[in-house]
Design a protein around this motif. Structure first.
Motif, PDB file in Angstrom:
ATOM      1  N   SER A 160      -3.004  -4.379   4.717  1.00 31.28           N
ATOM      2  CA  SER A 160      -2.489  -5.218   3.740  1.00 31.28           C
ATOM      3  C   SER A 160      -2.322  -6.585   3.781  1.00 31.28           C
ATOM      4  O   SER A 160      -2.658  -7.536   3.171  1.00 31.28           O
TER       5      SER A 160
ATOM      6  N   SER B 180       4.435  -4.570  -6.913  1.00 28.43           N
ATOM      7  CA  SER B 180       3.082  -4.074  -6.565  1.00 28.43           C
ATOM      8  C   SER B 180       2.659  -2.871  -7.458  1.00 28.43           C
ATOM      9  O   SER B 180       3.568  -1.999  -7.755  1.00 28.43           O
TER      10      SER B 180
ATOM     11  N   PRO C 209       0.947  -1.185   0.097  1.00 31.91           N
ATOM     12  CA  PRO C 209      -0.011  -0.179  -0.021  1.00 31.91           C
ATOM     13  C   PRO C 209       0.921   1.377  -0.024  1.00 31.91           C
ATOM     14  O   PRO C 209       0.505   2.287  -0.292  1.00 31.91           O
TER      15      PRO C 209
ATOM     16  N   THR D  41       3.749  -9.287   1.362  1.00 32.01           N
ATOM     17  CA  THR D  41       3.366  -7.851   1.886  1.00 32.01           C
ATOM     18  C   THR D  41       4.204  -7.304   2.955  1.00 32.01           C
ATOM     19  O   THR D  41       4.649  -8.155   3.556  1.00 32.01           O
TER      20      THR D  41
ATOM     21  N   LEU E 136      -5.831   0.810  -1.453  1.00 31.77           N
ATOM     22  CA  LEU E 136      -5.492  -0.512  -1.186  1.00 31.77           C
ATOM     23  C   LEU E 136      -6.565  -1.369  -1.869  1.00 31.77           C
ATOM     24  O   LEU E 136      -6.171  -2.607  -2.438  1.00 31.77           O
TER      25      LEU E 136
END
Lengths: 326, 326
Positions: free
Chosen positions: A157, A119, A89, A151, A125
């Motif tokens: 997340s 990512s 995120p 993550t 998110l």
């Protein structure tokens, strides 16, 4: 549609460049790209191919990149095809990404049977979540056997990654004292396997102690229906010396096999699919508010509300009625 | 509609029993009640009557009830009509409410010119927010001069109260040490006036010290366009001895008058109205998902998704198209 079929064919044959392009397509926010991506996903879903989806969470400093590199290389050596996806995120803000620096996975990134994807840079998110789930589907269609979804341990997340994984692994570093590194209870309860990394050299005693602490803590948690005896569990590993990596993979297979035999594996996936359907539904519905004609109406209503000519709730109701075509 | 007119008339004449019933109506989740409530609010909004809306936040133990009792009695003595509403996200769980025990405001609750209403028992903070805003409108129509909106200092409730108040007051207790009681920066930034309560007896020196600490901390914050010189400010009060209450009221009036003269007062209300319109719009749109025919469709889609016959995003899109009447 012709083009979609060709791309689908290539992905099904394991072509990494086509896979990479398809992920770029699902990450695009352009409406036509989104439409193509949806068609491609629908087409590829027919293959019903599936991989073992392993969620992996670890805060910066626990040696996550080193672990993924070593663990991934081990899987490749076993003849498995490994994809690594990231849910980060923070990458939207920093502009960077935890996997952006592929040189940190020097060997794995050069393996023909490995695929590493950073990512997507999304502000929401929720957007990162949907795109990562679609990337998982693409990787599965492209004949990958294991999809690692990694993550960093921040905010929501971890929940998102756990909701798209068959197994959820928490990677930790040896703790200095006897405290549990402030791992939140909610995260502990999501973990299937806790790996205490850096069990090598001077840190080995600390890693062993930390592992024992977590094993004790896990025993205090209520048993979940998706756990066989002995799970969730904690064990030590060393990404550097590769000690314990084989054993960790064995435990992951044990758990996954037990869940497959008992039907829990499919149950979890079904419940996850229902969860994401609800999430997609909420996000999709709210995105209707970004349609140009609705934005126009909303701005006019907002002005009337600010002037005091209309109550907020009444104005909201008018917009909703318009959306519903009434 | 006849009935609505009669009720509106009574409320406009300051009838407390009708006001109380009308608040019960806005708190009801029944569709017909909601419709009647909307009509009533629309009718009463025409009066354009307005009160000074004072948001008041304080964690349990700071003496909030005692403060409201003493402060409210002072306003009543000045010939003002005072309404007290509560936003308490925890009341839904506990079944109780911070204002449920009216005996804690023994005098104020028996005053003809005071009106005390506990927090509605709602599961969603968003629902509590909307109902409280509507209750504020009802109280304004019922000729109240001051509406105190109180909340406990937990989670998002302070933001919600600040977004419906003209002034936001933070009530604190004297701190033991020299630290700032862990008040979150975000809350500090919302406060217009910080009142350090219990500045009496043995606690007076601690209250004075705490007040100086907060005054210092407030000076470190960036000046906001809605603040005249000297604001946001911190001062000591004692709800028990009533010391400082008169001065606190004077400061609230000073701030409110300055904002009215500079146009900031209306600007803030307009921006709040826009904010709540957007919130009502989001909540209202999501509530479409609870309409019976949509629930039925959603359940069918969720089953298809769980079976793997349909991707979550594609299923979501079909439901959204149905909602949009396509």
């Amino acid at each position: 549609m012709q083009q979609i079929q060709v791309t689908a064919e290539k992905i099904l044959n394991g072509d990494r460049r086509s896979l990479s392009r398809a992920i770029t397509l699902v990450e695009s926010s352009r409406a036509d790209h989104q439409e193509q991506a949806a068609q491609l996903i629908a087409e590829l879903s027919k293959s019903k191919r599936t991989a073992l989806r392993i969620g992996l969470s670890g805060t910066p400093g626990v040696g996550k990149s080193t672990f993924i590199e070593a663990f991934g290389m081990q899987l490749v050596a076993l003849g498995l095809r490994v994809a690594v996806l990231a849910v980060d995120p923070s990458s939207a803000r920093s502009g960077g990404s935890i996997l952006g620096d592929k040189t940190r996975m020097d060997y794995l990134s050069r393996e023909a049977n490995a695929f590493i994807r950073p990512s997507p840079s999304q502000t929401h998110l929720g957007g990162v979540a949907r795109r990562t789930r679609e990337a998982v589907t693409l990787c599965e269609a492209a004949q990958f056997d294991v999809v690692l979804i990694e993550t960093v341990g921040v905010g929501q997340s971890e929940t998102i990654v756990a909701e798209m994984s068959d197994l959820f692994v928490l990677l930790l570093a040896p703790a200095g004292g006897d405290e549990l590194q402030g791992v939140k209870r909610g995260i502990m309860e999501m973990a299937d396997i806790i790996l205490v990394n850096k069990a090598d050299g001077d840190l080995k005693p600390a890693a062993t102690r930390t592992c024992a602490d977590y094993a004790g803590a896990l025993r205090l948690l209520r048993k979940r229906p998706q756990d066989p005896d002995g799970f969730p569990m904690a064990m030590t590993v060393s990404a550097v010396t590769q000690n314990g990596l084989e054993d960790a993979w064995q435990k992951m297979q044990d758990l996954s096999n037990w869940r497959k035999e008992t039907g829990k594996f499919d149950e979890i996936r079904q419940s996850q699919a229902r969860f994401w359907f609800q999430e997609d539904l909420k996000q999709g519905l709210l995105s209707v508010l970004r349609q140009p004609e609705i934005v126009k109406l909303t701005q006019k209503m907002a002005d009337d509300v600010a002037k005091g000519d209309l109550a907020p709730a009444a104005a909201a109701q008018r917009v909703i009625q318009t959306i519903q075509g009434q």
